[in-house]
Design a protein around this motif. Structure first.
Motif, PDB file in Angstrom:
ATOM      1  N   ARG A 100       0.860  -1.194   0.000  1.00  0.00           N
ATOM      2  CA  ARG A 100       0.000   0.000   0.000  1.00  0.00           C
ATOM      3  C   ARG A 100       0.891   1.236   0.000  1.00  0.00           C
ATOM      4  N   PRO A 101       1.566   1.517  -1.105  1.00  0.00           N
ATOM      5  CA  PRO A 101       2.502   2.637  -1.143  1.00  0.00           C
ATOM      6  C   PRO A 101       1.777   3.976  -1.278  1.00  0.00           C
ATOM      7  N   GLY A 102       2.521   5.044  -0.981  1.00  0.00           N
ATOM      8  CA  GLY A 102       1.987   6.379  -1.177  1.00  0.00           C
ATOM      9  C   GLY A 102       1.445   6.988   0.099  1.00  0.00           C
ATOM     10  N   LEU A 103       1.380   8.324   0.095  1.00  0.00           N
ATOM     11  CA  LEU A 103       0.959   9.054   1.289  1.00  0.00           C
ATOM     12  C   LEU A 103      -0.500   8.787   1.645  1.00  0.00           C
ATOM     13  N   ASN A 104      -1.401   8.876   0.691  1.00  0.00           N
ATOM     14  CA  ASN A 104      -2.815   8.695   1.008  1.00  0.00           C
ATOM     15  C   ASN A 104      -3.102   7.285   1.506  1.00  0.00           C
ATOM     16  N   ARG A 165      -2.477  26.535  -1.545  1.00  0.00           N
ATOM     17  CA  ARG A 165      -2.942  25.457  -2.423  1.00  0.00           C
ATOM     18  C   ARG A 165      -2.791  24.069  -1.797  1.00  0.00           C
ATOM     19  N   GLY A 166      -1.839  23.891  -0.918  1.00  0.00           N
ATOM     20  CA  GLY A 166      -1.598  22.582  -0.315  1.00  0.00           C
ATOM     21  C   GLY A 166      -2.274  22.441   1.038  1.00  0.00           C
ATOM     22  N   PHE A 184      -4.218  14.134  -0.605  1.00  0.00           N
ATOM     23  CA  PHE A 184      -2.928  14.802  -0.604  1.00  0.00           C
ATOM     24  C   PHE A 184      -2.258  14.639  -1.964  1.00  0.00           C
ATOM     25  N   GLY A 185      -1.667  15.727  -2.420  1.00  0.00           N
ATOM     26  CA  GLY A 185      -1.076  15.798  -3.744  1.00  0.00           C
ATOM     27  C   GLY A 185      -1.218  17.220  -4.251  1.00  0.00           C
TER      28      GLY A 185
END
Length: 241
Positions: A100-104, A165-166, A184-185
């Motif tokens: 389950r890679p990635g920040l989200n 924006r973030g 997130f992104g």
């Protein structure tokens, strides 16, 4: 900028509120790649460590935060960087599955682990269902910033970055906590506001000096207040502006 000692002085004895803070921390090698032109690998690792210590220590020093969960793809680095803070308060390390890679996906795993959205012991208090996501690179973050964030009367509170924006911090409470899809992104502020609208819950966006300033680029470094740069410099070898 807090070190472990500063957090230890104020991080204990607070009444339980049910707010769990989640700090995503990738590793000490691949992060801060946009600073590679001015910082070598060792200096970036030291910077990542110092920033993560500051954010985690600040969370533990905030009375409204019951516990902190660090979700990481590199548990060895996270424990080495932050393990001393376990003496301050309730700090847990959660290993992110490589499947389950990635920040989200990391935040989804942390929410599942924490049980956010479910009242504790059958209680009905919304505070028992709150999740606060905090990025690990906020050098000016203070307990006062977090107290202000928690005090906002909304189901979703987005603390935006200095560009507007973030999303640097995200508080989910009440009915928003279980079904909210992390976005997130690029342009995550608007995406998170749209997600709140999809769920039909109230969202507010805040911007404070301590929540708006992250540290990803040389421009970010140059925008930091002088006292914050001096504090970061005690922990990491960063070039003068």
């Amino acid at each position: 900028m807090n070190g472990p000692g500063a957090a230890r002085a104020t991080g204990t004895g607070a009444p339980a509120t049910g707010i769990t803070a989640v700090v995503p921390l990738r590793d000490g090698v691949s992060g801060k790649s946009r600073l590679a032109t001015v910082l070598d690998d060792d200096a970036r690792r030291a910077l990542i460590t110092a920033l993560a210590q500051h954010v985690t220590g600040t969370l533990l020093a905030t009375p409204q935060v019951d516990r902190v969960v660090v979700v990481t793809a590199d548990a060895g680095f996270a424990r080495s960087a932050l393990g001393e803070l376990s003496d301050v308060g309730d700090l847990t390390f959660l290993a992110q599955s490589p499947e389950r890679p990635g920040l989200n996906a990391a935040l989804d795993a942390a929410r599942e682990y924490c049980g956010a959205g479910e009242p504790e012991h059958g209680g009905a208090d919304e505070a028992t269902r709150s999740l606060l996501v905090a990025h690990a690179d906020l050098p000016a973050l203070t307990p006062a910033d977090l107290t202000d964030l928690v005090a906002r009367a909304a189901d979703v509170v987005v603390a935006t970055d200095r560009a507007g924006r973030g999303t640097n911090l995200l508080l989910l409470r009440g009915g928003a906590a279980p079904g909210f899809r992390f976005r997130f992104g690029p342009d995550s502020r608007g995406a998170h506001e749209a997600e709140a609208a999809r769920l039909g819950v109230r969202a507010v966006t805040v911007r404070r000096p301590g929540t708006a300033v992250d540290l990803d680029t040389v421009d970010d470094w140059n925008e930091l207040p002088a006292e914050v740069r001096a504090a970061v410099g005690r922990f990491a070898r960063f070039p003068s502006a």
